[in-house]
Design a protein around this motif. Structure first.
Motif, PDB file in Angstrom:
ATOM      1  N   SER A 148      57.696 -23.730 -31.519  1.00  0.00           N
ATOM      2  CA  SER A 148      56.666 -24.494 -32.228  1.00  0.00           C
ATOM      3  C   SER A 148      55.284 -23.901 -31.991  1.00  0.00           C
ATOM      4  N   VAL A 149      54.987 -23.623 -30.725  1.00  0.00           N
ATOM      5  CA  VAL A 149      53.675 -23.070 -30.383  1.00  0.00           C
ATOM      6  C   VAL A 149      53.509 -21.675 -30.987  1.00  0.00           C
ATOM      7  N   LYS A 150      54.578 -20.865 -30.944  1.00  0.00           N
ATOM      8  CA  LYS A 150      54.514 -19.517 -31.519  1.00  0.00           C
ATOM      9  C   LYS A 150      54.197 -19.586 -33.010  1.00  0.00           C
ATOM     10  N   LEU A 151      54.820 -20.504 -33.737  1.00  0.00           N
ATOM     11  CA  LEU A 151      54.540 -20.668 -35.162  1.00  0.00           C
ATOM     12  C   LEU A 151      53.092 -21.078 -35.390  1.00  0.00           C
ATOM     13  N   LEU A 152      52.596 -21.997 -34.589  1.00  0.00           N
ATOM     14  CA  LEU A 152      51.216 -22.446 -34.760  1.00  0.00           C
ATOM     15  C   LEU A 152      50.223 -21.333 -34.441  1.00  0.00           C
ATOM     16  N   GLU A 153      50.509 -20.531 -33.434  1.00  0.00           N
ATOM     17  CA  GLU A 153      49.593 -19.439 -33.093  1.00  0.00           C
ATOM     18  C   GLU A 153      49.559 -18.395 -34.211  1.00  0.00           C
ATOM     19  N   ALA A 154      50.703 -18.148 -34.843  1.00  0.00           N
ATOM     20  CA  ALA A 154      50.709 -17.226 -35.982  1.00  0.00           C
ATOM     21  C   ALA A 154      49.924 -17.819 -37.147  1.00  0.00           C
ATOM     22  N   THR A 155      50.057 -19.134 -37.353  1.00  0.00           N
ATOM     23  CA  THR A 155      49.317 -19.814 -38.417  1.00  0.00           C
ATOM     24  C   THR A 155      47.822 -19.834 -38.108  1.00  0.00           C
ATOM     25  N   GLU A 156      47.482 -20.008 -36.839  1.00  0.00           N
ATOM     26  CA  GLU A 156      46.073 -19.967 -36.424  1.00  0.00           C
ATOM     27  C   GLU A 156      45.453 -18.609 -36.765  1.00  0.00           C
ATOM     28  N   ALA A 157      46.180 -17.526 -36.490  1.00  0.00           N
ATOM     29  CA  ALA A 157      45.667 -16.187 -36.794  1.00  0.00           C
ATOM     30  C   ALA A 157      45.468 -16.012 -38.304  1.00  0.00           C
ATOM     31  N   ARG A 158      46.414 -16.512 -39.106  1.00  0.00           N
ATOM     32  CA  ARG A 158      46.257 -16.435 -40.558  1.00  0.00           C
ATOM     33  C   ARG A 158      45.077 -17.278 -41.028  1.00  0.00           C
ATOM     34  N   GLY A 159      44.885 -18.428 -40.370  1.00  0.00           N
ATOM     35  CA  GLY A 159      43.762 -19.287 -40.736  1.00  0.00           C
ATOM     36  C   GLY A 159      42.427 -18.637 -40.445  1.00  0.00           C
ATOM     37  N   ARG A 160      42.316 -17.974 -39.318  1.00  0.00           N
ATOM     38  CA  ARG A 160      41.069 -17.268 -38.987  1.00  0.00           C
ATOM     39  C   ARG A 160      40.786 -16.170 -40.019  1.00  0.00           C
ATOM     40  N   ALA A 161      41.810 -15.424 -40.359  1.00  0.00           N
ATOM     41  CA  ALA A 161      41.622 -14.348 -41.343  1.00  0.00           C
ATOM     42  C   ALA A 161      41.201 -14.918 -42.694  1.00  0.00           C
ATOM     43  N   HIS A 162      41.816 -16.024 -43.078  1.00  0.00           N
ATOM     44  CA  HIS A 162      41.476 -16.662 -44.359  1.00  0.00           C
ATOM     45  C   HIS A 162      40.016 -17.113 -44.371  1.00  0.00           C
ATOM     46  N   LYS A 182      37.544 -16.024 -42.508  1.00  0.00           N
ATOM     47  CA  LYS A 182      36.643 -14.863 -42.480  1.00  0.00           C
ATOM     48  C   LYS A 182      36.470 -14.267 -43.868  1.00  0.00           C
ATOM     49  N   ARG A 183      37.518 -14.359 -44.680  1.00  0.00           N
ATOM     50  CA  ARG A 183      37.407 -13.870 -46.059  1.00  0.00           C
ATOM     51  C   ARG A 183      36.630 -14.854 -46.940  1.00  0.00           C
ATOM     52  N   SER A 193      32.721 -16.137 -44.190  1.00  0.00           N
ATOM     53  CA  SER A 193      31.994 -14.903 -43.833  1.00  0.00           C
ATOM     54  C   SER A 193      32.745 -14.230 -42.700  1.00  0.00           C
ATOM     55  N   PRO A 194      32.615 -12.921 -42.539  1.00  0.00           N
ATOM     56  CA  PRO A 194      33.316 -12.220 -41.455  1.00  0.00           C
ATOM     57  C   PRO A 194      32.897 -12.688 -40.068  1.00  0.00           C
ATOM     58  N   THR A 195      31.710 -13.319 -39.961  1.00  0.00           N
ATOM     59  CA  THR A 195      31.205 -13.742 -38.651  1.00  0.00           C
ATOM     60  C   THR A 195      31.269 -15.255 -38.474  1.00  0.00           C
ATOM     61  N   CYS A 196      32.078 -15.932 -39.277  1.00  0.00           N
ATOM     62  CA  CYS A 196      32.029 -17.403 -39.282  1.00  0.00           C
ATOM     63  C   CYS A 196      32.485 -18.029 -37.970  1.00  0.00           C
ATOM     64  N   PHE A 197      33.153 -17.258 -37.093  1.00  0.00           N
ATOM     65  CA  PHE A 197      33.577 -17.785 -35.797  1.00  0.00           C
ATOM     66  C   PHE A 197      32.635 -17.376 -34.660  1.00  0.00           C
ATOM     67  N   ASP A 198      31.609 -16.607 -34.957  1.00  0.00           N
ATOM     68  CA  ASP A 198      30.722 -16.088 -33.909  1.00  0.00           C
ATOM     69  C   ASP A 198      29.639 -17.102 -33.564  1.00  0.00           C
ATOM     70  N   ILE A 245      34.647 -28.323 -45.817  1.00  0.00           N
ATOM     71  CA  ILE A 245      35.997 -28.763 -46.181  1.00  0.00           C
ATOM     72  C   ILE A 245      37.027 -27.642 -46.105  1.00  0.00           C
ATOM     73  N   GLU A 246      36.599 -26.395 -46.349  1.00  0.00           N
ATOM     74  CA  GLU A 246      37.534 -25.277 -46.286  1.00  0.00           C
ATOM     75  C   GLU A 246      38.113 -25.066 -44.886  1.00  0.00           C
ATOM     76  N   THR A 247      37.425 -25.572 -43.856  1.00  0.00           N
ATOM     77  CA  THR A 247      37.882 -25.354 -42.478  1.00  0.00           C
ATOM     78  C   THR A 247      38.896 -26.386 -42.006  1.00  0.00           C
ATOM     79  N   ARG A 248      39.115 -27.425 -42.783  1.00  0.00           N
ATOM     80  CA  ARG A 248      39.931 -28.539 -42.278  1.00  0.00           C
ATOM     81  C   ARG A 248      41.382 -28.173 -41.992  1.00  0.00           C
TER      82      ARG A 248
END
Length: 397
Positions: free
Chosen positions: A71-85, A87-88, A91-96, A109-112
């Protein structure tokens, strides 16, 4: 807030990032899971996940995985996809730190969907007893959304204590309890800019204010962390007494040696009510049952005055001698009786109140789950607020 009630109900998941077909398949799967038909839900989930931006489908699937590690492995993969999404799309620096988006996640709303992935990760890493990963995930959520729109601050103190990060737990609690935030503002990084905690005793003004308006979960964290750091000192007892005054349901279970809850309580709740106590104990009860902590809490006369109940029949003044000696009403669970005689004699008086409370809880539960409901006569008027491009919009139900 339930996705089906807020702005996402109007604009779509993540503000329209997910196709209508994928959103519909997700909705069917969630309803099937709610009806305890997970095997029937799986085909709809897999169909929903064909849209790569449907992170909520991955969340639902994570709760159906055979092991917590998966379960955690799936969520961590989804988290990585969410960050990439994000950033696109933002903005590329939206987590900085310093970026205009940091501090406003969830409000955007896009971050929810991404924030919901993190929230699911918090839940499942806690159940997997990976307390440090759980704590670090909440800390990241509060960095991105320091106003804590998702209610994670009531978890973080408990999780930090479970991880053995006692000084951080007390620093976090004291940051939120700082009187300068009584106006609704919030501390830097959502209270996670950890500094040395204070051992200075609390002022009487602080004690009086917190006994009226304080957050029980935060104050119980402060009490337990203070005791673990410094033993039976003045500030630890002050925090303990305020906590017991605000939400005696916690110590009622601890001192009564009632078993730890087996799961979270998803019922509607009042501030510092029994449902909040239930969830706090699911997170933390084992720490309170340690012999030295239990004896410390049990030895405080003021604490016992909040926990020992009087019989709810008006003509009876009997008070408990032992914690949790009296039985609660099985319907509303809000009144106690010294025995069956008093309960039967009081039923004519209590029955309409009890039924009204149950109808109100059913109504609120329906709204919480995104379903429509009929407001009971005389029941509460419920409002939900959400962010829109034009500002905050309030819906009355």
């Amino acid at each position: 807030m339930n996705r089906r009630m807020g702005m996402e109900a109007q604009l779509g998941i993540g503000g329209g990032a997910v196709s209508q077909e994928a959103a519909r398949n997700l909705e069917i799967a969630e309803d099937l899971c709610r009806r305890r038909k997970p095997q029937q839900a799986l085909p709809y989930l897999y169909k929903a996940m064909e849209d790569p931006n449907n992170f909520d489908a991955a969340i639902q699937l994570a709760f159906l995985m055979p092991t917590l590690d998966e379960s955690v492995k799936l969520l961590e993969a989804t988290e990585a996809r969410g960050r990439a999404h994000l950033k696109r799309s933002l903005s590329p620096t939206c987590f900085d730190d310093g970026d205009e988006h940091v501090g406003h996640f969830w409000g955007i709303i896009e971050t929810r969907p991404y924030m919901r992935v993190l929230q699911a990760k918090v839940r499942l890493t806690f159940e997997n007893k990976d307390y440090n990963k759980c704590a670090d995930t909440i800390i990241e959520m509060l960095r991105l959304c320091p106003g804590d729109n998702m209610g994670q601050r009531d978890w973080l103190g408990s999780v930090l204590l479970q991880a053995g990060r006692v000084e951080n737990a007390l620093s976090f609690a004291q940051a939120w309890l700082d009187p300068k935030h009584s106006n609704g503002s919030f501390p830097d990084r959502g209270g996670c800019a950890f500094g040395p905690p204070s051992k200075t005793p609390l002022s009487q003004d602080f004690v009086d204010r917190e006994k009226k308006y304080g957050d029980g979960a935060i104050l119980y964290t402060a009490a337990l962390a203070s005791f673990k750091l410094w033993g039976d000192c003045e500030i630890a007892r002050q925090y303990l007494q305020i906590s017991a005054c605000l939400n005696p349901h916690v110590l009622l279970k601890v001192l009564g040696k009632v078993d730890r809850p087996k799961s979270l309580n998803f019922s509607p709740r009042t501030f510092n009510g029994p449902e909040a106590a239930h969830d706090y104990l699911w997170l933390t009860q084992d720490l309170w049952m340690a012999p030295d902590v239990w004896e410390w809490a049990n030895s405080d006369a003021e604490v016992k005055s909040y926990v020992l109940k009087k019989c709810s029949r008006a003509a009876c003044n009997t008070r408990e001698v032992r914690v949790a000696e009296f039985k609660r009403c099985g319907g509303c669970k809000e009144v106690v009786y010294c025995g069956q005689v008093c309960q039967k004699e009081d039923w004519k008086v209590h029955k309409p109140i009890c039924k009204d409370r149950q109808r109100t809880k059913d109504y609120l539960k329906a709204l919480t789950n995104g379903r429509s409901g009929t407001r009971p006569e005389g029941g509460p008027i419920v409002a939900s607020a959400d962010f829109t491009p034009a500002g905050i919009a309030t819906t009355f139900h």
